[in-house]
Design a protein around this motif. Sequence first.
Motif, PDB file in Angstrom:
ATOM      1  N   ALA A   1       0.741  -1.253   0.080  1.00 38.85           N
ATOM      2  CA  ALA A   1      -0.099  -0.063   0.079  1.00 38.85           C
ATOM      3  C   ALA A   1       0.818   1.374   0.040  1.00 38.85           C
ATOM      4  O   ALA A   1       0.469   2.140  -0.438  1.00 38.85           O
TER       5      ALA A   1
ATOM      6  N   LEU B   1       2.308   0.205  -5.987  1.00 35.05           N
ATOM      7  CA  LEU B   1       1.477  -0.782  -5.486  1.00 35.05           C
ATOM      8  C   LEU B   1       1.917  -2.335  -5.449  1.00 35.05           C
ATOM      9  O   LEU B   1       0.870  -3.207  -5.870  1.00 35.05           O
TER      10      LEU B   1
ATOM     11  N   ARG C   1       0.186  -7.459  -5.071  1.00 38.10           N
ATOM     12  CA  ARG C   1       0.101  -6.222  -5.942  1.00 38.10           C
ATOM     13  C   ARG C   1      -1.487  -5.846  -5.730  1.00 38.10           C
ATOM     14  O   ARG C   1      -2.229  -6.324  -5.500  1.00 38.10           O
ATOM     15  N   CYS C   2      -1.504  -4.495  -6.193  1.00 39.44           N
ATOM     16  CA  CYS C   2      -2.940  -3.861  -6.092  1.00 39.44           C
ATOM     17  C   CYS C   2      -3.157  -3.192  -7.360  1.00 39.44           C
ATOM     18  O   CYS C   2      -2.150  -2.902  -8.067  1.00 39.44           O
TER      19      CYS C   2
ATOM     20  N   THR D   1      -6.147   1.541  -7.350  1.00 41.48           N
ATOM     21  CA  THR D   1      -6.544   1.403  -5.790  1.00 41.48           C
ATOM     22  C   THR D   1      -5.942   2.566  -4.837  1.00 41.48           C
ATOM     23  O   THR D   1      -4.742   2.917  -4.773  1.00 41.48           O
TER      24      THR D   1
ATOM     25  N   ALA E   1      -4.595   3.615  -1.322  1.00 43.78           N
ATOM     26  CA  ALA E   1      -3.909   2.930  -0.382  1.00 43.78           C
ATOM     27  C   ALA E   1      -4.508   2.094   0.940  1.00 43.78           C
ATOM     28  O   ALA E   1      -4.239   1.011   1.135  1.00 43.78           O
TER      29      ALA E   1
ATOM     30  N   CYS F   1      -6.194  -1.003  -0.755  1.00 44.51           N
ATOM     31  CA  CYS F   1      -5.064  -1.883  -1.169  1.00 44.51           C
ATOM     32  C   CYS F   1      -4.834  -2.340   0.095  1.00 44.51           C
ATOM     33  O   CYS F   1      -4.640  -4.140   0.204  1.00 44.51           O
ATOM     34  N   GLU F   2      -4.190  -2.140   1.273  1.00 43.21           N
ATOM     35  CA  GLU F   2      -3.932  -2.793   2.299  1.00 43.21           C
ATOM     36  C   GLU F   2      -4.839  -3.423   2.809  1.00 43.21           C
ATOM     37  O   GLU F   2      -4.781  -4.532   3.465  1.00 43.21           O
TER      38      GLU F   2
ATOM     39  N   CYS G   1      -7.031  -6.504  -5.590  1.00 40.72           N
ATOM     40  CA  CYS G   1      -5.722  -6.974  -5.470  1.00 40.72           C
ATOM     41  C   CYS G   1      -5.180  -8.324  -5.669  1.00 40.72           C
ATOM     42  O   CYS G   1      -6.171  -9.217  -5.926  1.00 40.72           O
TER      43      CYS G   1
END
Length: 244
Positions: free
Chosen positions: A51, A56, A74-75, A79, A81, A84-85, A112
């Motif tokens: 993230a 990413l 990966r995202c 996306t 952050a 993404c996380e 992701c």
Amino acid sequence: MVALVLLTTVTAASPMTGYWDYLCDDGNYTAPSKYQQNLEKLSTTLPEAVASSPTLFYRQIAGSSQDRIHALARCHGDTEAYDCERCLTRAFQDARVVCTFRKSVSIYYDTCSLWFAEKNIKIHLGYWKSDLMADGPPIPAYCKAFKKDASTLIADVARKAADSPQRHATGEKDRDERACKYKLYSYADCLPGISAAECQACLEDLTTTPNLSGGQMGERKATLLCSYRLEPYQFFKATKGELP
């Protein structure tokens, strides 16, 4: 008849949903074990690392010798952050459920993707199997143009993604006829850091034979290096720009 092709620049991601495919491979580990501890460590550090990465994308290794785990995540380039996380944190959780105690797992979401394995994860064409899912409403029975429209859109967006420094692109195609009335939206991307030629080769391999014969208007296909998605609805937020 209207048949327009537009390409777009991504500005924001779709909300995260559940995984759409996964693959369990290789052998098993036990619990408690050093392998399990290394996997837990990765699950707490890798999502944040991805993230916070400008691309990413991130890869990590935890442990040593026979207990070592190689992970890559990966995202999609659109996306945020936080999303993404959150997606990758969920990916580790889901992987434990759908591939319980398996040493090698790949799992795919809308925003992701996560891979981890006992062996080093090689990044090159043909090393990883592709995952495919068809979805959406059925193709209109009397619409002879659908497959051509969808294939053209997918191919155009794939070429644009390979040419993009960010290695991702989106597009839309519109048709308004008596038997064919729809809007199609597509997204294609490649793993950050690979060359334009590698990206193009990967996407060509995925998109040369779309699974449109399955009779549904939507589909997605992914491998470690690249992915594409086609839907009869807009699944991304974007700013429109005409295809040259």
